[in-house]
Design an enzyme around this catalytic site. Structure first.
Site, PDB file in Angstrom:
ATOM      1  CB  VAL A   1     -28.375  27.487 -13.285  1.00 44.70           C
ATOM      2  CG1 VAL A   1     -29.811  27.285 -13.724  1.00 44.70           C
ATOM      3  CG2 VAL A   1     -28.309  28.020 -11.866  1.00 44.70           C
ATOM      4  N   PRO A   2     -27.785  24.257 -14.910  1.00 47.85           N
ATOM      5  CG  PRO A   2     -28.302  22.014 -14.505  1.00 47.85           C
ATOM      6  CD  PRO A   2     -28.209  23.362 -13.829  1.00 47.85           C
ATOM      7  CB  CYS A   3     -29.629  26.490 -19.333  1.00 47.53           C
ATOM      8  SG  CYS A   3     -28.084  27.317 -19.700  1.00 47.53           S
ATOM      9  CG  HIS A   4     -25.298  22.090 -20.087  1.00 43.66           C
ATOM     10  ND1 HIS A   4     -25.098  22.767 -18.898  1.00 43.66           N
ATOM     11  CD2 HIS A   4     -24.958  20.804 -19.865  1.00 43.66           C
ATOM     12  CE1 HIS A   4     -24.641  21.898 -17.994  1.00 43.66           C
ATOM     13  NE2 HIS A   4     -24.550  20.709 -18.556  1.00 43.66           N
ATOM     14  NE  ARG A   5     -26.617  18.682 -16.239  1.00 44.01           N
ATOM     15  CZ  ARG A   5     -26.299  18.820 -14.957  1.00 44.01           C
ATOM     16  NH1 ARG A   5     -27.256  18.962 -14.060  1.00 44.01           N
ATOM     17  NH2 ARG A   5     -25.045  18.820 -14.577  1.00 44.01           N
TER      18      ARG A   5
END
Length: 157
Positions: free
Chosen positions: A119-123
């Site tokens: 779940v790409p919260c780094h984006r």
């Protein structure tokens, strides 16, 4: 709940889950012994993470089962829609969810994301393009965004 500890380029990741899905993937800031035999229910997650780090996977295909509030789960679902190699601001994410005034709540839910990378919260970045808060550390956020960047930074040496 089964668990596995695997080595990644950014440190040791702890993966937990059971037959209902992957509950969490977190990166640790300390060394722990690596798992020698991966539990069957976690094998796909381990395999897909390895593919991601080898730049052979851009989309994860896993059954996820994180614990969180309904609002957090709504934010995490929206995070999954951010394409590989792209970023979105916290404000734009709030607007996507239908409430631009909820930016702080969206940012807080983003910070509680228990499914590192998948779940790409780094984006999610600041409105001015800055790399703002990241539970795994800004150095990891920068590294992940560079990995996913369509135009890789060239080295002078």
């Amino acid at each position: 709940m089964e668990e596995a500890f695997i080595k990644t380029p950014l440190g040791i990741a702890k993966i937990t889950g059971n037959e209902n899905g992957i509950a969490s993937i977190i990166v640790l800031n300390s060394d722990v012994p690596l798992t020698t035999i991966i539990p069957e229910v976690l094998e796909d997650a381990v395999y897909q993470l390895h593919e991601y780090f080898k730049e052979e996977r851009k989309v994860f295909n896993l059954t996820l089962n994180p614990e969180g509030t309904s609002f957090q789960k709504k934010v995490w679902k929206a995070l999954k829609d951010i394409p590989y190699g792209k970023t979105i601001s916290y404000m734009d994410l709030s607007k996507t969810l239908g409430d631009p005034k909820a930016i702080r709540a969206v940012a807080a839910a983003n910070g509680k994301n228990p499914l590192w990378i998948v779940v790409p919260c780094h984006r999610v970045i600041g409105s001015d393009g800055s790399l703002t808060g990241y539970a795994g550390g800004l150095h990891r956020k920068k590294w992940l965004l560079e990995l996913e960047s369509p135009s890789k930074q060239q080295s002078l040496f």
